[in-house]
Design an enzyme around this catalytic site. Structure first.
Site, short mmCIF file in Angstrom:
data_model
loop_
_atom_site.label_atom_id
_atom_site.label_comp_id
_atom_site.label_asym_id
_atom_site.label_seq_id
_atom_site.Cartn_x
_atom_site.Cartn_y
_atom_site.Cartn_z
CB SER A 139 -0.86 -0.01 1.26
OG SER A 139 -1.51 1.22 1.43
CE1 TYR A 152 -3.44 -2.60 5.57
CE2 TYR A 152 -3.22 -0.25 5.20
CZ TYR A 152 -3.42 -1.53 4.70
OH TYR A 152 -3.57 -1.73 3.35
N1 LIG Z 1 -8.75 -1.03 -0.56
C1 LIG Z 1 -7.76 -0.19 -0.32
O1 LIG Z 1 -7.98 1.03 -0.19
C2 LIG Z 1 -6.35 -0.71 -0.29
C3 LIG Z 1 -5.32 0.21 -0.49
C4 LIG Z 1 -4.01 -0.26 -0.45
C5 LIG Z 1 -3.74 -1.59 -0.22
N2 LIG Z 1 -4.77 -2.47 -0.01
C6 LIG Z 1 -4.42 -3.88 0.23
O2 LIG Z 1 -5.05 -4.67 -0.76
C7 LIG Z 1 -5.17 -6.02 -0.29
C8 LIG Z 1 -6.55 -6.53 -0.64
O3 LIG Z 1 -7.51 -5.76 0.05
P1 LIG Z 1 -8.86 -5.23 -0.63
O4 LIG Z 1 -8.76 -3.77 -0.71
O5 LIG Z 1 -9.13 -6.00 -1.86
O6 LIG Z 1 -9.90 -5.54 0.55
P2 LIG Z 1 -11.04 -6.65 0.72
O7 LIG Z 1 -12.08 -6.48 -0.34
O8 LIG Z 1 -11.44 -6.56 2.14
O9 LIG Z 1 -10.27 -8.02 0.44
C9 LIG Z 1 -9.46 -8.64 1.42
C10 LIG Z 1 -9.32 -10.10 1.07
O10 LIG Z 1 -8.50 -10.73 2.05
C11 LIG Z 1 -9.18 -11.90 2.53
N3 LIG Z 1 -8.85 -12.17 3.91
C12 LIG Z 1 -9.01 -11.35 4.98
N4 LIG Z 1 -8.65 -11.97 6.10
C13 LIG Z 1 -8.25 -13.23 5.74
C14 LIG Z 1 -7.79 -14.36 6.46
N5 LIG Z 1 -7.64 -14.33 7.79
N6 LIG Z 1 -7.48 -15.49 5.78
C15 LIG Z 1 -7.63 -15.53 4.43
N7 LIG Z 1 -8.05 -14.49 3.70
C16 LIG Z 1 -8.38 -13.36 4.34
C17 LIG Z 1 -10.66 -11.56 2.38
O11 LIG Z 1 -11.45 -12.74 2.24
P3 LIG Z 1 -12.32 -13.46 3.38
O12 LIG Z 1 -12.92 -12.39 4.24
O13 LIG Z 1 -13.31 -14.23 2.58
O14 LIG Z 1 -11.35 -14.33 4.10
C18 LIG Z 1 -10.65 -10.81 1.05
O15 LIG Z 1 -10.69 -11.72 -0.02
C19 LIG Z 1 -4.88 -5.96 1.22
O16 LIG Z 1 -3.58 -6.46 1.45
C20 LIG Z 1 -4.93 -4.47 1.54
O17 LIG Z 1 -4.10 -4.14 2.61
C21 LIG Z 1 -6.07 -2.05 -0.06
#
Ligand SMILES: NC(=O)c1ccc[n+]([C@@H]2O[C@H](COP(=O)([O-])OP(=O)(O)OC[C@H]3O[C@@H](n4cnc5c(N)ncnc54)[C@H](OP(=O)(O)O)[C@@H]3O)[C@@H](O)[C@H]2O)c1
Length: 257
Positions: A139, A152
């Site tokens: 991120s 985080y």
């Molecule tokens: N959205 C943003 O603004 C943003 C910005 C920068 C970076 N990121 C990064 O992008 C990545 C993906 O996030 P996203 O934005 O796509 O959010 P998201 O829609 O909440 O997706 C997160 C994913 O991680 C899985 N997950 C969470 N806890 C888990 C666990 N204990 N075991 C296995 N899987 C797990 C969730 O699936 P389940 O709940 O089904 O397990 C979901 O598929 C993350 O690393 C986040 O830090 C996001």
């Protein structure tokens, strides 16, 4: 399976879009997360639209032995992973001193330990075969301290550092490591992290499909790092190093509150 990719956190957001990017290139995929229904729905879509083989693996990656168990399962099935998408992660919007230890510890387990262990498990095979593409989702949070999301931001600083160091170590082996550093993305992330509806972080993000497209192209090209928007690249690489850290932190604190 052909040119198999392993994608953690594929049940929603960026991971779901990465799975589509991978499958539309005719490559098979193993998708991992806790929510079975979402994974099965995605698997059906990918099989129908792209004719690829999809393996669903339902797992909480913070559980003891989860990452080794996944690796052993794939070995037993004879599935070679050429593409590793270390993407699952979550945040938490709160004062550090007031955050539950269980949340802090699960965040470190998923964002740091799981990422590191999966990298450690799959890298040797890739090196031995002389080919492999790794994308670690970090991120822009990884470039600065983040009051009100202290842990985080710290976990993502770790992912940035680890990814780049390992990328340098594997230079010339046929394996590349790319770190994806997006700004806000419209996924379930902000909601799950506990941001209020009227927070500056809500409703301002890029689409997960555009971020995944950019990230996949950068990974295939073996780039070290990808920041998804030009404006963010200028701020992070040009402006941030020139600003006093206390000023940066007060801006971040205002954005997170
Ligand atoms: N959205 C943003 O603004 C943003 C910005 C920068 C970076 N990121 C990064 O992008 C990545 C993906 O996030 P996203 O934005 O796509 O959010 P998201 O829609 O909440 O997706 C997160 C994913 O991680 C899985 N997950 C969470 N806890 C888990 C666990 N204990 N075991 C296995 N899987 C797990 C969730 O699936 P389940 O709940 O089904 O397990 C979901 O598929 C993350 O690393 C986040 O830090 C996001």
């Amino acid at each position: 399976m052909r040119a198999a990719g392993l994608i953690t956190g594929a049940s929603s957001g960026i991971g779901r879009s990465l799975a589509r990017e991978h499958a539309r290139r005719g490559r098979d995929v193993v998708i991992v997360a806790r929510r079975e229904d979402e994974l099965e729905e995605l698997a059906s879509e990918l099989r129908e639209r792209y004719g690829v083989t999809v393996q669903v693996y339902v797992k909480d990656l913070t559980e003891a032995g989860a990452r080794q168990g996944l690796f052993d399962f794939l070995e037993a099935e004879g599935i070679e992973i050429d593409y590793l998408f270390n993407n699952a992660g979550f945040g938490g919007n709160a004062r550090f001193s007031e955050q539950d230890w269980s949340t802090v510890s699960a965040m470190i387990e998923l964002n740091v330990t799981a990422v590191t262990e999966l990298l450690h498990l799959f890298l040797p095979g890739m090196k031995a075969r002389g080919r492999g593409w790794i994308l670690n989702t970090s991120s822009t949070a990884g470039f600065m301290p983040g009051p009100l999301q202290a842990v985080y931001f710290a976990t993502k600083a770790y992912v940035n550092s680890l990814s780049k160091a390992v990328a340098s170590e594997v230079d010339g082996t046929g394996v590349s490591v790319t770190v994806l550093c997006p700004g806000p993305v419209e996924t379930e992330f902000a909601d799950r992290a506990g941001f209020a509806e009227d927070n500056a972080m809500m409703g301002q993000g890029a689409s997960p499909s555009s971020v995944a497209r950019q990230a996949y192209t950068a990974m295939e090209a073996g780039r070290l790092e990808v920041i998804n928007e030009l404006g963010l690249q200028v701020v992070i690489k040009g402006l941030l190093p020139l600003l006093p850290e206390r000023l940066v932190m007060s801006v971040i604190k205002r954005m997170q509150s």
